[in-house]
Design a protein around this motif. Structure first.
Motif, PDB file in Angstrom:
ATOM      1  N   GLU A  28      29.540   4.381  -4.169  1.00  0.00           N
ATOM      2  CA  GLU A  28      30.638   5.345  -4.036  1.00  0.00           C
ATOM      3  C   GLU A  28      31.614   4.777  -2.927  1.00  0.00           C
ATOM      4  OE1 GLU A  28      30.190   9.668  -1.847  1.00  0.00           O
ATOM      5  OE2 GLU A  28      28.615   8.655  -2.282  1.00  0.00           O
ATOM      6  N   MET A  29      31.093   4.169  -1.886  1.00  0.00           N
ATOM      7  CA  MET A  29      32.001   3.693  -0.728  1.00  0.00           C
ATOM      8  C   MET A  29      33.062   2.611  -1.354  1.00  0.00           C
ATOM      9  SD  MET A  29      30.944   1.457   2.313  1.00  0.00           S
ATOM     10  CE  MET A  29      31.381  -0.161   1.822  1.00  0.00           C
ATOM     11  N   GLU A  30      32.455   1.631  -2.247  1.00  0.00           N
ATOM     12  CA  GLU A  30      33.168   0.540  -2.806  1.00  0.00           C
ATOM     13  C   GLU A  30      34.094   1.128  -3.869  1.00  0.00           C
ATOM     14  OE1 GLU A  30      33.012  -2.395  -2.258  1.00  0.00           O
ATOM     15  OE2 GLU A  30      31.332  -3.137  -1.459  1.00  0.00           O
ATOM     16  N   LYS A  31      33.794   2.172  -4.554  1.00  0.00           N
ATOM     17  CA  LYS A  31      34.761   2.759  -5.377  1.00  0.00           C
ATOM     18  C   LYS A  31      36.207   3.445  -4.717  1.00  0.00           C
ATOM     19  CE  LYS A  31      32.491   5.006  -8.267  1.00  0.00           C
ATOM     20  NZ  LYS A  31      31.729   6.526  -8.823  1.00  0.00           N
ATOM     21  N   LYS A  32      35.566   4.095  -3.452  1.00  0.00           N
ATOM     22  CA  LYS A  32      36.935   4.839  -2.755  1.00  0.00           C
ATOM     23  C   LYS A  32      37.684   3.660  -1.956  1.00  0.00           C
ATOM     24  CE  LYS A  32      34.500   7.585  -0.262  1.00  0.00           C
ATOM     25  NZ  LYS A  32      33.647   8.715   0.255  1.00  0.00           N
ATOM     26  N   ARG A  33      36.956   2.740  -1.418  1.00  0.00           N
ATOM     27  CA  ARG A  33      37.636   2.065  -0.431  1.00  0.00           C
ATOM     28  C   ARG A  33      38.848   1.325  -0.903  1.00  0.00           C
ATOM     29  NH1 ARG A  33      37.543  -2.103   3.439  1.00  0.00           N
ATOM     30  NH2 ARG A  33      36.771  -3.862   1.961  1.00  0.00           N
ATOM     31  N   ILE A  34      39.785   1.282  -0.277  1.00  0.00           N
ATOM     32  CA  ILE A  34      41.382   0.949  -0.726  1.00  0.00           C
ATOM     33  C   ILE A  34      41.252  -0.680  -0.369  1.00  0.00           C
ATOM     34  CG2 ILE A  34      43.386   0.638   0.032  1.00  0.00           C
ATOM     35  CD1 ILE A  34      43.599   3.482   1.131  1.00  0.00           C
ATOM     36  N   LYS A  35      41.920  -1.341  -1.501  1.00  0.00           N
ATOM     37  CA  LYS A  35      41.886  -2.769  -1.681  1.00  0.00           C
ATOM     38  C   LYS A  35      43.396  -3.157  -1.056  1.00  0.00           C
ATOM     39  CE  LYS A  35      37.857  -3.596  -3.718  1.00  0.00           C
ATOM     40  NZ  LYS A  35      37.386  -2.170  -3.175  1.00  0.00           N
ATOM     41  N   LYS A  41       0.896  -1.112   0.081  1.00  0.00           N
ATOM     42  CA  LYS A  41       0.043  -0.094   0.124  1.00  0.00           C
ATOM     43  C   LYS A  41       0.776   1.386   0.108  1.00  0.00           C
ATOM     44  CE  LYS A  41      -3.530  -2.640   0.743  1.00  0.00           C
ATOM     45  NZ  LYS A  41      -4.606  -3.001  -0.313  1.00  0.00           N
ATOM     46  N   ARG A  42       2.083   1.196  -0.104  1.00  0.00           N
ATOM     47  CA  ARG A  42       2.947   2.463  -0.507  1.00  0.00           C
ATOM     48  C   ARG A  42       3.586   2.257  -1.409  1.00  0.00           C
ATOM     49  NH1 ARG A  42       4.846   4.829   5.478  1.00  0.00           N
ATOM     50  NH2 ARG A  42       3.492   3.626   6.639  1.00  0.00           N
ATOM     51  N   LYS A  43       4.267   3.391  -2.130  1.00  0.00           N
ATOM     52  CA  LYS A  43       4.899   3.301  -3.392  1.00  0.00           C
ATOM     53  C   LYS A  43       6.222   3.703  -3.183  1.00  0.00           C
ATOM     54  CE  LYS A  43       4.711   5.326  -8.048  1.00  0.00           C
ATOM     55  NZ  LYS A  43       5.747   6.306  -8.069  1.00  0.00           N
ATOM     56  N   ILE A  44       7.166   2.796  -3.616  1.00  0.00           N
ATOM     57  CA  ILE A  44       8.541   3.210  -3.342  1.00  0.00           C
ATOM     58  C   ILE A  44       8.975   3.794  -4.518  1.00  0.00           C
ATOM     59  CG2 ILE A  44      10.935   1.986  -3.308  1.00  0.00           C
ATOM     60  CD1 ILE A  44       9.569  -0.624  -2.017  1.00  0.00           C
ATOM     61  N   ASN A  45       9.208   5.064  -4.328  1.00  0.00           N
ATOM     62  CA  ASN A  45       9.655   5.914  -5.465  1.00  0.00           C
ATOM     63  C   ASN A  45      11.081   5.862  -5.815  1.00  0.00           C
ATOM     64  OD1 ASN A  45       7.026   7.206  -5.509  1.00  0.00           O
ATOM     65  ND2 ASN A  45       7.576   8.487  -3.500  1.00  0.00           N
ATOM     66  N   LYS A  46      12.059   5.901  -4.709  1.00  0.00           N
ATOM     67  CA  LYS A  46      13.444   5.510  -4.864  1.00  0.00           C
ATOM     68  C   LYS A  46      13.950   4.962  -3.875  1.00  0.00           C
ATOM     69  CE  LYS A  46      16.935   9.147  -5.844  1.00  0.00           C
ATOM     70  NZ  LYS A  46      17.329  10.432  -5.415  1.00  0.00           N
ATOM     71  N   ILE A  47      14.996   4.231  -4.309  1.00  0.00           N
ATOM     72  CA  ILE A  47      15.822   3.423  -3.150  1.00  0.00           C
ATOM     73  C   ILE A  47      17.221   3.491  -3.631  1.00  0.00           C
ATOM     74  CG2 ILE A  47      15.303   1.192  -4.800  1.00  0.00           C
ATOM     75  CD1 ILE A  47      15.466  -0.331  -2.150  1.00  0.00           C
ATOM     76  N   LYS A  48      17.880   3.840  -2.344  1.00  0.00           N
ATOM     77  CA  LYS A  48      19.225   4.127  -2.655  1.00  0.00           C
ATOM     78  C   LYS A  48      20.065   3.097  -1.837  1.00  0.00           C
ATOM     79  CE  LYS A  48      19.770   8.506  -1.854  1.00  0.00           C
ATOM     80  NZ  LYS A  48      20.201   9.618  -1.471  1.00  0.00           N
ATOM     81  N   GLU A  49      21.098   2.097  -2.329  1.00  0.00           N
ATOM     82  CA  GLU A  49      21.761   1.189  -1.244  1.00  0.00           C
ATOM     83  C   GLU A  49      22.884   2.085  -0.402  1.00  0.00           C
ATOM     84  OE1 GLU A  49      23.125  -2.480  -2.358  1.00  0.00           O
ATOM     85  OE2 GLU A  49      23.700  -2.710  -0.569  1.00  0.00           O
ATOM     86  N   MET A  50      23.030   2.171   0.871  1.00  0.00           N
ATOM     87  CA  MET A  50      23.977   2.950   1.454  1.00  0.00           C
ATOM     88  C   MET A  50      25.092   1.915   2.019  1.00  0.00           C
ATOM     89  SD  MET A  50      22.591   5.711   0.848  1.00  0.00           S
ATOM     90  CE  MET A  50      23.259   6.909   1.890  1.00  0.00           C
ATOM     91  N   SER A  51      26.120   2.713   2.399  1.00  0.00           N
ATOM     92  CA  SER A  51      27.171   2.087   3.237  1.00  0.00           C
ATOM     93  C   SER A  51      26.364   1.777   4.802  1.00  0.00           C
ATOM     94  CB  SER A  51      28.323   2.934   3.712  1.00  0.00           C
ATOM     95  OG  SER A  51      27.719   4.117   4.481  1.00  0.00           O
ATOM     96  N   LEU A  52      27.075   0.724   5.564  1.00  0.00           N
ATOM     97  CA  LEU A  52      26.217   0.346   6.716  1.00  0.00           C
ATOM     98  C   LEU A  52      25.944   1.560   7.620  1.00  0.00           C
ATOM     99  CD1 LEU A  52      26.066  -2.519   8.223  1.00  0.00           C
ATOM    100  CD2 LEU A  52      27.834  -1.816   9.576  1.00  0.00           C
ATOM    101  N   THR A  53      26.717   2.670   7.772  1.00  0.00           N
ATOM    102  CA  THR A  53      25.870   3.680   8.662  1.00  0.00           C
ATOM    103  C   THR A  53      25.509   4.709   7.610  1.00  0.00           C
ATOM    104  OG1 THR A  53      28.240   4.821   8.300  1.00  0.00           O
ATOM    105  CG2 THR A  53      27.910   3.477  10.337  1.00  0.00           C
ATOM    106  N   ALA A  54      24.803   4.378   6.510  1.00  0.00           N
ATOM    107  CA  ALA A  54      24.002   5.295   5.600  1.00  0.00           C
ATOM    108  C   ALA A  54      24.558   6.603   5.587  1.00  0.00           C
ATOM    109  CB  ALA A  54      22.642   5.405   6.384  1.00  0.00           C
ATOM    110  N   ASN A  55      26.088   6.823   5.455  1.00  0.00           N
ATOM    111  CA  ASN A  55      26.396   8.229   5.110  1.00  0.00           C
ATOM    112  C   ASN A  55      27.126   8.636   3.799  1.00  0.00           C
ATOM    113  OD1 ASN A  55      28.655   6.720   5.547  1.00  0.00           O
ATOM    114  ND2 ASN A  55      29.806   8.204   6.973  1.00  0.00           N
ATOM    115  N   GLN A  56      26.818   7.422   3.140  1.00  0.00           N
ATOM    116  CA  GLN A  56      27.420   7.319   1.788  1.00  0.00           C
ATOM    117  C   GLN A  56      26.665   6.448   0.983  1.00  0.00           C
ATOM    118  OE1 GLN A  56      31.563   6.700   1.264  1.00  0.00           O
ATOM    119  NE2 GLN A  56      31.415   5.672   3.136  1.00  0.00           N
ATOM    120  N   GLU A  57      26.528   6.424  -0.437  1.00  0.00           N
ATOM    121  CA  GLU A  57      26.117   5.463  -1.276  1.00  0.00           C
ATOM    122  C   GLU A  57      26.849   4.322  -1.284  1.00  0.00           C
ATOM    123  OE1 GLU A  57      23.763   6.213  -4.665  1.00  0.00           O
ATOM    124  OE2 GLU A  57      23.205   8.216  -4.380  1.00  0.00           O
ATOM    125  N   ARG A  58      26.451   3.139  -1.215  1.00  0.00           N
ATOM    126  CA  ARG A  58      27.490   1.858  -1.286  1.00  0.00           C
ATOM    127  C   ARG A  58      28.346   1.882  -2.321  1.00  0.00           C
ATOM    128  NH1 ARG A  58      28.472  -2.656   1.911  1.00  0.00           N
ATOM    129  NH2 ARG A  58      29.934  -3.745   0.594  1.00  0.00           N
TER     130      ARG A  58
END
Ligand SMILES: [Zn+2]
Length: 1030
Positions: A968-975, A949-966
């Motif tokens: 973006e985090m993956e791209k930045k994180r050092i391997k 009964k609700r419409k999902i307009n937009k969904i963003k996957e985030m890092s665990l603490t939700a302070n950046q998009e997942r």
């Protein structure tokens, strides 16, 4: 004489030079040096470590009051820091604890805030770790660790639009696998630094230059969660002699004014180079870090920076090593730039001993009542946010914000750990209580809105007033204790925060036995009355007075137990009325320890699970599950360790048992005193076995008809100390499992880690404390297995536990100590509670649960039931006038599609409406790889059915603490590269969420975090009506 003459000449020359130098007093120090390749680079990292409560409360530390305990004022640190950073753009500083920072920030002028923002943007001031506090890693639950870090990270994001990239757990007493992989890698950190690892481990790592490793904390997510992890060579302070606090007795300032006596530039440079080379000897590569600061330092920041300016200037002039202002980020980047491989570390760094016979394993249990309080509030916070979401977040409150703040502070490594002073522990409890009261209003208000028809008009002022009972565990619940006059009805709303339907037995105290329980359709529900024993009433009256300041006026006589069935993320309501006929009261049947024959066995358990008690001794002896034919001997007992008082002068290592350290001096079984009655209370829903073990231990064992585990409720205390000896109470449960020294304990309630008695994977363990050195932190549970069966014990709060004998599990339930263990807290852990004109040692009540399964079947129970322990059913009560009341407009509700249920291997660990009305959703896979044959598989969650009964307009996957998009985090994180290549198979993870299908996949142990923009396709109030499950 000759010598004297020479000296005098020198003196004269110096005097002349001095006079001549008077003109050139102002020195400009060159502090601009960066990294120099080919030299040993000494990264000076200025920092302060600000405990969010320890010897003083968080507010006392902030404002600098109560300084006779500890001269510490965080406000001074931050006030003095800003001008010191502005004085030289090369100076750097890191700040960690947001609970303090936000206290300071909100009092600053817009101009000062602007200045600080510039310092953050330029990198001079960097937030690292960035949680509300630096959480403990042993006594914390992973959901709390996530919540408190999220709180801090989002504060930093809002105020500065930056994301911390380094983990900085420098003080916690041992380090968990969950910290490394979940609160490290999954948060997006590039590295993690800490100070405390076992002294034997540290020596070996120094010798092998393996203090810095690639830590892979997760079996399931393996190489995808590798993080660079550095243990400091000694602690998180500067090398000796490089400590520059303004009033410190040991400070040796760099004196470079030739007009003054004691000029010491060359000596200080030499000291610097020597200390650097010594650290370089135990560190890989030509980069070393100096942690320039410690607890509450930089009260006058300029004194540190002035000296570091000079050191950088003169050391670089000298040229043997290269000194620079740095930060853990710069240091991490430098290490990464080397493109080297590092030793691989798996599992964790528990337990921690700082020297021989000093295992910091006592704090796993210290302050068991505070630990339960924190855990109860954690589950409540999760449920309260769900209800806030279903009702719709109100801009005018009440909210869960005070509870979020209090819970976050309580995760600090001297809070839930139990290692603060008593007045500080009281402050944590007070904050939790204030937070609870606000959340309680929100919960009552939300439930009222949801059951009332009036809610359609926006639900500002619901008519129904729900009451809740936080002290229900000690049978104190005024709304259920009212005498139900004819015509009155007690309505109970039962909320289930789990994503699947749940059937459970709830119990409430009542005064009369003529009661009938009906569901919302008027159907009578099977119920059972159990007498409340005298011991419980005494505790109830004393602790209700002590904890909520209310002296109970009534005295309930019975527990009314009844079965409830509650839909996923929803509630059911039940009506209790006084009936003409009494519910049958279970009659206690008592027998005593006899000298009779061994065959005198008594069996309890109304369902599949049967427990046998030997009448001879009153212990249970046999466990048998009729359904799956699992059978084992089972024997449970109590004993205590007498606490070492630290006075034995025949040894050099004086060490008392205390708030941190568990240092036993002998173990003593507790034999029931004399003729101890065993009382059995049988009923249709459950059987109870009561044992009054001695004057300070009471135990109730429960076996339910519909459950296949044993529930043990213990009441322990006050622990007697009249013989002048502190005691640490444990329970041992012996089975016939051939566990061969091996057992498994959870990491922060998440992954299970294999432990082997008297063994460490990373070094050759010298065993000096066979009990204390084998203790591990338990948040969810521990288990044993052999080729046939597995035996699991689950806990209701964090405790210490072990397996010191094959087939046996041991839990430490309570500690009462008379000596301080010399780690700074300066108090004996002797908790007392005062009420009704007297003070007594703390009595602790709690539960643990146990079960024996065939091999391979145990995980299902540990994971599913573990969620039920974490999220107990939430009960709310209201009394209604029977004549007028028929039933609620909405007597039953589910927040999800009524025909849907979350998969058995997935839990919702966050569902929260944020300030901007988007929704924060975290889904957690509950199983590790290979943990269960059916459930250690990829799971999927249908968001459309989760939010019907609700419409999902937009969904963003985030890092665990939700302070950046997942992404973006993956791209930045050092391997990083580990020396031991991990297996090359692809680490399974759920795929990207298709915005049309809206299905979230989760691989074993994966947690995925989303911010969702939802709109109502029906008005809010209408939508929950349409979700009625019946
Ligand atoms: Zn600390």
């Amino acid at each position: 004489m000759k010598v004297m003459a020479k000296f005098e000449i020198w003196f004269l020359i110096l005097m002349v030079c001095g006079l001549w130098m008077v003109e050139a007093k102002y020195m400009v120090y060159n502090t601009s040096q960066g990294i120099v390749a080919g030299k040993l680079n000494v990264h000076l990292v200025p920092h302060t470590h600000d405990d969010v409560g320890w010897l003083k409360t968080v507010d006392q530390y902030y404002v600098g009051s109560n300084n006779s305990i500890q001269g510490a004022c965080v406000e001074n640190v931050l006030d003095s820091l800003i001008p010191a950073l502005l004085a030289d753009k090369n100076r750097k500083f890191i700040y960690v604890e947001q609970a303090f920072f936000q206290r300071w920030w909100r009092n600053q002028s817009p101009r000062m805030q602007n200045t600080v923002r510039q310092l953050v943007n330029s990198g001079q001031l960097e937030f690292i770790n960035g949680g509300w506090c630096m959480h403990d890693e042993a006594a914390t639950h992973y959901i709390d660790m996530i919540d408190q870090t999220t709180l801090g990270h989002n504060y930093i994001k809002q105020q500065f639009n930056v994301t911390p990239r380094i983990g900085w757990q420098i003080d916690p007493f041992g380090h968990s696998a969950v910290q490394a992989y979940l609160l490290g890698a999954e948060v997006g950190f590039d590295s993690l630094f800490f100070g405390r690892i076992d002294y034997q481990d540290r020596e070996k790592r120094k010798a092998e230059k393996s203090l810095e490793v690639i830590w892979q904390g997760s079996k399931s997510l393996s190489s995808s969660t590798q993080i660079f992890a550095g243990a400091f060579p000694k602690n998180y302070e500067p090398p000796s002699g490089f400590y520059f606090e303004v009033n410190d007795n040991s400070a040796i300032p760099v004196q470079d004014d030739v007009n003054l006596f004691d000029y010491n530039v060359q000596e200080r440079v030499n000291d610097f180079v020597a200390a650097a080379l010594s650290q370089a000897n135990i560190t890989r590569s030509n980069h070393i870090m100096w942690t320039m600061g410690t607890d509450f330092k930089y009260q006058y920041a300029e004194s540190w920076f002035k000296n570091m300016d000079k050191l950088i200037h003169y050391v670089n002039q000298d040229g043997r090593v290269n000194a620079l202002y740095s930060s853990p980020s710069i240091y991490t980047d430098a290490k990464h730039a080397l493109d080297e491989s590092w030793p691989l570390k798996t599992d964790d760094y528990f337990p921690y001993a700082d020297r021989i016979n000093a295992y910091w394993t006592g704090y796993f249990t210290s302050r068991p009542a505070l630990k339960l309080y924190v855990r109860m509030m954690s589950g409540y916070y999760l449920a309260a946010r769900q209800l806030e979401f279903f009702k719709g977040r109100s801009d005018t409150g009440p909210t869960t914000e005070l509870l979020a703040d209090a819970l976050a502070i309580a995760q600090h490594h001297d809070a839930v750990s139990g290692t603060s002073k008593q007045h500080v522990a009281d402050d944590y409890s007070k904050r939790l209580f204030i937070g609870y009261k606000q959340a309680e209003d929100l919960v009552s208000n939300s439930l009222a809105c949801m059951v009332e028809s009036a809610s359609a008009s926006g639900c500002k002022n619901p008519q129904i007033n729900f009451k809740q009972c936080p002290l229900l565990n000690i049978s104190y619940c005024p709304p259920t204790e009212a005498d139900l006059a004819p015509g009155k009805k007690l309505v109970v709303v039962v909320y289930n925060a789990l994503g699947w339907k749940r059937t459970d037995v709830v119990r409430i105290p009542v005064v009369n036995k003529n009661v009938i329980v009906q569901d919302s359709n008027g159907k009578e529900i099977e119920s059972q009355l159990l007498p409340i024993v005298k011991a419980s009433i005494a505790i109830r009256n004393y602790y209700a007075t002590a904890y909520v300041g209310e002296s109970p006026t009534s005295s309930p006589k019975y527990w009314l137990a009844f079965t409830v069935t509650v839909p996923a993320l929803g509630f059911s309501s039940y009506v209790i009325t006084s009936g003409k006929q009494a519910v049958s009261v279970s009659i206690p049947q008592t027998f005593y320890k006899t000298d009779g024959s061994q065959s005198d066995a008594v069996e309890v358990g109304p369902g599949n699970l049967k427990l046998s008690y030997s009448a001879n001794g009153g212990k249970f002896t046999q466990y048998f599950n009729k359904r799956n034919q699992v059978r084992s001997s089972l024997e449970q007992s109590f004993s205590y360790y007498s606490a070492d008082d630290g006075s034995k002068d025949d040894r050099k290592d004086l060490q008392a048992s205390g708030a941190y350290v568990f240092r036993p001096n002998g173990s003593f079984p507790i034999h029931p005193e004399g003729k101890v009655p065993v009382t059995i209370i049988r009923g249709s829903l459950l059987d109870e076995v009561h044992q009054n073990i001695n004057s300070w231990i009471y135990q109730i064992t429960r076996v339910y008809k519909e459950k296949e585990h044993i529930e043990v409720e213990f009441t322990v205390g006050p622990i007697p100390i009249d013989n002048g000896i502190g005691k640490e109470l444990v329970t041992q449960i012996q089975t016939d499992i051939k566990s061969n020294k091996t057992f498994y304990t959870d990491s922060n309630g998440r992954d299970f880690i294999k432990r082997i008695r008297d063994y460490r994977a990373d070094w050759n363990l010298q065993v000096n404390q066979p009990a204390a050195g084998n203790y591990y932190p338990i948040n969810l549970g521990l288990f044993l297995k052999d080729n046939n069966n597995e035996f699991s014990v689950l806990v209701d709060r964090s405790v210490g536990g072990s397996s010191l004998v094959d087939g046996q599990l041991e839990l430490m339930l309570h500690r009462r100590l008379l000596h301080d263990d010399g780690r700074g807290v300066g108090e004996a852990l002797n908790e007392t509670v005062c009420a009704l004109g007297k003070c007594m040692g703390l009595t602790v009540q709690g539960k643990y649960y146990m079960r024996i399964d065939s091999l391979g079947e145990g995980a299902k129970w540990r994971r599913s039931f573990g969620q039920e322990i974490y999220s107990p059913l939430l009960l709310a009560f209201t009394e209604q006038d029977g004549d007028k009341f028929t039933k609620f407009q909405v007597p039953s509700f589910t927040g999800i599609d009524p025909s849907y249920s979350l998969p058995d291997n997935v839990a919702i660990i966050t569902l929260q409406e944020l300030e901007d009305h988007t929704v924060l959703l975290r889904l957690a896979h509950l199983y590790e790889v290979d943990e269960d044959k059916d459930l250690s598989t990829m799971a999927s969650v249908e968001l459309k059915r989760l939010f019907p009964k609700r419409k999902i307009n937009k969904i963003k996957e985030m890092s665990l603490t939700a302070n950046q998009e997942r992404a973006e985090m993956e791209k930045k994180r050092i391997k990083w590269k580990a020396e031991t290549p991990s297996d090359l198979r692809d680490v399974p993870r759920g795929g990207t969420v298709d915005p049309k299908k809206l299905v979230v996949e989760l691989a074993p142990m994966e947690i995925r975090t989303f911010v969702i923009d939802l709109s109502q396709s029906l008005p809010a109030a209408e939508s929950w009506k349409s979700h009625m499950s019946l």
